[in-house]
Design an enzyme around this catalytic site. Structure first.
Site, PDB file in Angstrom:
ATOM      1  N   ARG A 240       0.855  -1.182   0.000  1.00  0.00           N
ATOM      2  CA  ARG A 240       0.000   0.000   0.000  1.00  0.00           C
ATOM      3  C   ARG A 240       0.890   1.230   0.000  1.00  0.00           C
ATOM      4  O   ARG A 240       1.911   1.281   0.690  1.00  0.00           O
ATOM      5  CB  ARG A 240      -0.934   0.017   1.222  1.00  0.00           C
ATOM      6  N   GLU A 269      -2.654   7.773  -4.164  1.00  0.00           N
ATOM      7  CA  GLU A 269      -3.184   7.117  -5.355  1.00  0.00           C
ATOM      8  C   GLU A 269      -4.607   7.586  -5.658  1.00  0.00           C
ATOM      9  O   GLU A 269      -5.417   7.701  -4.728  1.00  0.00           O
ATOM     10  CB  GLU A 269      -3.177   5.606  -5.075  1.00  0.00           C
ATOM     11  N   HIS A 287      -0.719   0.135  -9.965  1.00  0.00           N
ATOM     12  CA  HIS A 287      -1.436  -0.784  -9.072  1.00  0.00           C
ATOM     13  C   HIS A 287      -1.927  -2.018  -9.843  1.00  0.00           C
ATOM     14  O   HIS A 287      -3.125  -2.336  -9.842  1.00  0.00           O
ATOM     15  CB  HIS A 287      -2.612  -0.070  -8.396  1.00  0.00           C
TER      16      HIS A 287
END
Length: 332
Positions: A240, A269, A287
């Site tokens: 993450r 993000e 991602h």
């Protein structure tokens, strides 16, 4: 006697090959788009649902206030920081996720980023595509070999161990850090050895992060930790984004303290730190850690099955929260 099917919302388009049973057993509102459902429309569509198959959907108090009948949330992914589990727990809502199935795909990408940044593969590709014709020379585009180097893995769960197997096959030594050290006999069996976080930072040539995002792991790698890393080492993050202080990382890359970074996730993000985009010593992917067709189909199947089980009063296999109790044994 006809029994009314439970109502379910699937919030993004995911492979229907994995949703066959869900369509058979439930009344499914399938959002056949890769675009996020606008908030007002989302709240209208959840007002009568019994189950939610959440695909990167933010579930908080506001959301839950519009979904009074909601009983089960099946999260399409391993990380569930998009869901307020305290709020769902207070309402007795079951929450599940999709572990295991994402392991190999994510480990492949982590190792791919490792190879790409240490051997400067993406940088070399850019040179050929966008710059002056490249002239070969014995000292041009020198990268770093992985064989004989030390890989430090932060978070030695399923994905961390899968990365370790790939690293060992490439001739790397593997050390790891996690909150609860394993039994030493397992370390000897796997040829992977526990270190404190400080020791791992100072010993590793490459560090790969595999922890969930929690209050304890937010900015786990900040300016202080980056300064303890070997000069010329590399950082890989497929977990993450907020686990790493992005501003501090940029400074470490710009100064040359770190030789490079491979990142699949970002602190804000989908926004990316603009200076990361300017650096040649970074490999950046949007991602895509779990983005293989095999994984996406199996994630859909797993998420659907857990949702069906929860709605039928059975015990779903991959529970994160069950009536307010967080699943025991959740590890990084």
């Amino acid at each position: 006697m006809h029994t009314q099917k439970p109502k379910v919302l699937v919030t993004r388009n995911i492979p229907k090959e994995g949703l066959t049973e869900l369509f058979e057993k439930c009344e499914v509102d399938y959002h056949d788009s890769n675009e996020v459902i606008p908030k007002e429309e989302l709240y209208e569509r959840v007002k009568d649902i019994d189950g939610l198959l959440a695909v990167f959907t933010k579930v908080n108090e506001e959301f839950l206030s519009h979904a009074p009948k909601l009983r089960v949330i099946s999260n399409y992914g391993v990380g569930y920081d998009n869901i307020d589990v305290a709020a769902t727990g207070r309402r007795g809502i079951i929450v599940t996720n999709t572990p295991d199935v994402v392991t190999e795909a994510t480990a492949e990408l982590a190792f791919g980023l490792m190879l790409a940044v240490t051997r400067r593969i993406a940088e070399a590709d850019r040179i050929l595509r966008f710059k002056k014709p490249y002239r070969w020379g014995p000292m041009a585009m020198l990268g770093t070999e992985l064989v004989g180097k030390t890989l430090g893995i932060i978070g030695f769960g399923r994905i961390g161990r899968a990365v370790a197997r790939r690293a060992q096959a490439s001739g790397m030594k593997v050390i790891y850090f996690q909150r609860n050290p394993r039994d030493m006999s397992r370390d000897l069996e796997d040829n992977c050895y526990y270190r404190s976080l400080d020791a791992l930072l100072s010993e590793s040539d490459v560090i790969s992060i595999h922890v969930p995002l929690t209050e304890e792991t937010r900015h786990l790698i900040g300016e202080n930790e980056l300064s303890k890393m070997k000069k010329g080492s590399y950082l890989i993050n497929t977990s993450r984004g907020p686990v790493v202080d992005e501003e501090a990382l940029v400074k470490a890359l710009e100064s040359g303290h770190l030789a490079g970074a491979g990142l699949d996730v970002f602190e804000r993000e989908p926004k990316i730190h603009p200076r990361l985009l300017e650096l040649e010593n970074t490999v950046l992917t949007p991602h895509i850690g779990t983005s293989t067709i095999e994984t996406r189909i199996e994630m859909a199947r797993m998420a659907a099955q857990d949702l069906i089980d929860g709605l039928e009063g059975k015990h779903p296999r991959h529970i994160v929260v069950f009536f307010g109790e967080k699943k025991k044994g959740v590890s990084s």
